[in-house]
Write a protein that holds these residues in place. Structure first.
Motif, short mmCIF file in Angstrom:
data_model
loop_
_atom_site.label_atom_id
_atom_site.label_comp_id
_atom_site.label_asym_id
_atom_site.label_seq_id
_atom_site.Cartn_x
_atom_site.Cartn_y
_atom_site.Cartn_z
N ALA A 55 0.87 -1.18 0.00
CA ALA A 55 0.00 0.00 0.00
C ALA A 55 0.90 1.22 0.00
O ALA A 55 1.61 1.49 0.97
CB ALA A 55 -0.90 -0.01 1.22
N ILE A 56 0.89 1.93 -1.13
CA ILE A 56 1.75 3.11 -1.29
C ILE A 56 0.88 4.30 -1.63
O ILE A 56 0.29 4.34 -2.70
CB ILE A 56 2.78 2.91 -2.43
CG1 ILE A 56 3.65 1.71 -2.17
CG2 ILE A 56 3.63 4.15 -2.60
CD1 ILE A 56 4.58 1.39 -3.31
N SER A 57 0.77 5.23 -0.73
CA SER A 57 0.10 6.52 -0.92
C SER A 57 -0.97 6.52 -2.03
O SER A 57 -0.80 7.12 -3.08
CB SER A 57 1.13 7.61 -1.21
OG SER A 57 1.84 7.32 -2.40
N GLY A 58 -2.04 5.81 -1.81
CA GLY A 58 -3.16 5.82 -2.75
C GLY A 58 -3.11 4.73 -3.80
O GLY A 58 -4.03 4.61 -4.59
N LYS A 59 -2.06 3.95 -3.84
CA LYS A 59 -1.95 2.87 -4.82
C LYS A 59 -1.72 1.56 -4.10
O LYS A 59 -1.19 1.51 -3.00
CB LYS A 59 -0.77 3.10 -5.76
CG LYS A 59 -1.08 3.97 -6.93
CD LYS A 59 -0.10 3.67 -8.03
CE LYS A 59 -0.84 3.91 -9.29
NZ LYS A 59 -0.21 3.55 -10.46
N THR A 60 -2.13 0.48 -4.75
CA THR A 60 -1.88 -0.85 -4.23
C THR A 60 -1.13 -1.63 -5.29
O THR A 60 -1.59 -1.76 -6.42
CB THR A 60 -3.21 -1.56 -3.90
OG1 THR A 60 -3.93 -0.76 -2.96
CG2 THR A 60 -2.96 -2.92 -3.30
N LEU A 61 0.04 -2.16 -4.92
CA LEU A 61 0.86 -2.93 -5.84
C LEU A 61 0.88 -4.38 -5.36
O LEU A 61 0.92 -4.64 -4.17
CB LEU A 61 2.29 -2.37 -5.87
CG LEU A 61 2.42 -0.88 -6.19
CD1 LEU A 61 3.86 -0.44 -6.05
CD2 LEU A 61 1.90 -0.58 -7.57
N PHE A 62 0.86 -5.32 -6.30
CA PHE A 62 0.79 -6.74 -5.97
C PHE A 62 1.86 -7.51 -6.72
O PHE A 62 2.15 -7.22 -7.88
CB PHE A 62 -0.60 -7.29 -6.33
CG PHE A 62 -0.75 -8.75 -6.06
CD1 PHE A 62 -1.01 -9.21 -4.79
CD2 PHE A 62 -0.62 -9.68 -7.08
CE1 PHE A 62 -1.14 -10.57 -4.53
CE2 PHE A 62 -0.75 -11.03 -6.85
CZ PHE A 62 -1.01 -11.48 -5.56
N ALA A 63 2.43 -8.51 -6.04
CA ALA A 63 3.40 -9.41 -6.68
C ALA A 63 3.27 -10.77 -6.01
O ALA A 63 2.92 -10.87 -4.84
CB ALA A 63 4.81 -8.88 -6.54
N ASP A 64 3.57 -11.82 -6.79
CA ASP A 64 3.57 -13.16 -6.21
C ASP A 64 4.64 -13.99 -6.90
O ASP A 64 5.11 -13.66 -7.99
CB ASP A 64 2.21 -13.83 -6.30
CG ASP A 64 1.76 -14.09 -7.72
OD1 ASP A 64 2.32 -13.48 -8.65
OD2 ASP A 64 0.85 -14.92 -7.92
N ALA A 65 5.02 -15.07 -6.22
CA ALA A 65 6.04 -15.98 -6.75
C ALA A 65 5.74 -17.38 -6.25
O ALA A 65 5.33 -17.57 -5.10
CB ALA A 65 7.43 -15.54 -6.33
N VAL A 66 5.94 -18.36 -7.12
CA VAL A 66 5.70 -19.76 -6.78
C VAL A 66 6.96 -20.56 -7.13
O VAL A 66 7.55 -20.37 -8.18
CB VAL A 66 4.49 -20.32 -7.56
CG1 VAL A 66 4.27 -21.78 -7.23
CG2 VAL A 66 3.24 -19.51 -7.28
#
Length: 108
Positions: free
Chosen positions: A55-66
């Motif tokens: 959660a960055i100042s008004g934005k939501t960033l997503f990442a995943d790894a398997v």
């Protein structure tokens, strides 16, 4: 940076918690704003999954790894988060150099 680590079908050991914290220090160094990070570590059959939401100042960033190994998944996740944060930081910087001398002259 505030990091919230939870597990899905896995117990979060102090070793895993320390490893995640050490890997995310690099992300914190590259972005000087306040970050809230939610990490979910999980096991699905033979796959070890790590996913993160920033959660960055008004934005939501997503990442995943398997991966087949949890530590490898955390490494890949940290690399992806680092790239995402650097890309977001690049978007925030103003790349304009200002008025050019040719435009500031009056044509008349």
């Amino acid at each position: 940076m505030r990091i919230d680590i939870s597990g899905h079908n896995i117990d979060i050991t102090p070793a895993l918690r320390d490893y995640v914290n050490s890997k995310l220090e690099r992300v914190d160094r590259h972005f000087d704003h306040h970050l809230d990070v939610r990490i979910i570590l999980g096991v699905e059959k033979l796959d070890q999954k790590a996913e993160a939401t920033l959660a960055i100042s008004g934005k939501t960033l997503f990442a995943d790894a398997v991966s087949e190994d949890m530590y490898a998944s955390i490494d890949a996740l940290a690399d992806k988060l680092d790239r995402i944060v650097l890309k977001h930081k690049e978007k925030l910087t103003d790349h304009h150099r200002g008025e050019s001398p040719a435009r500031s002259e009056s044509f008349g």
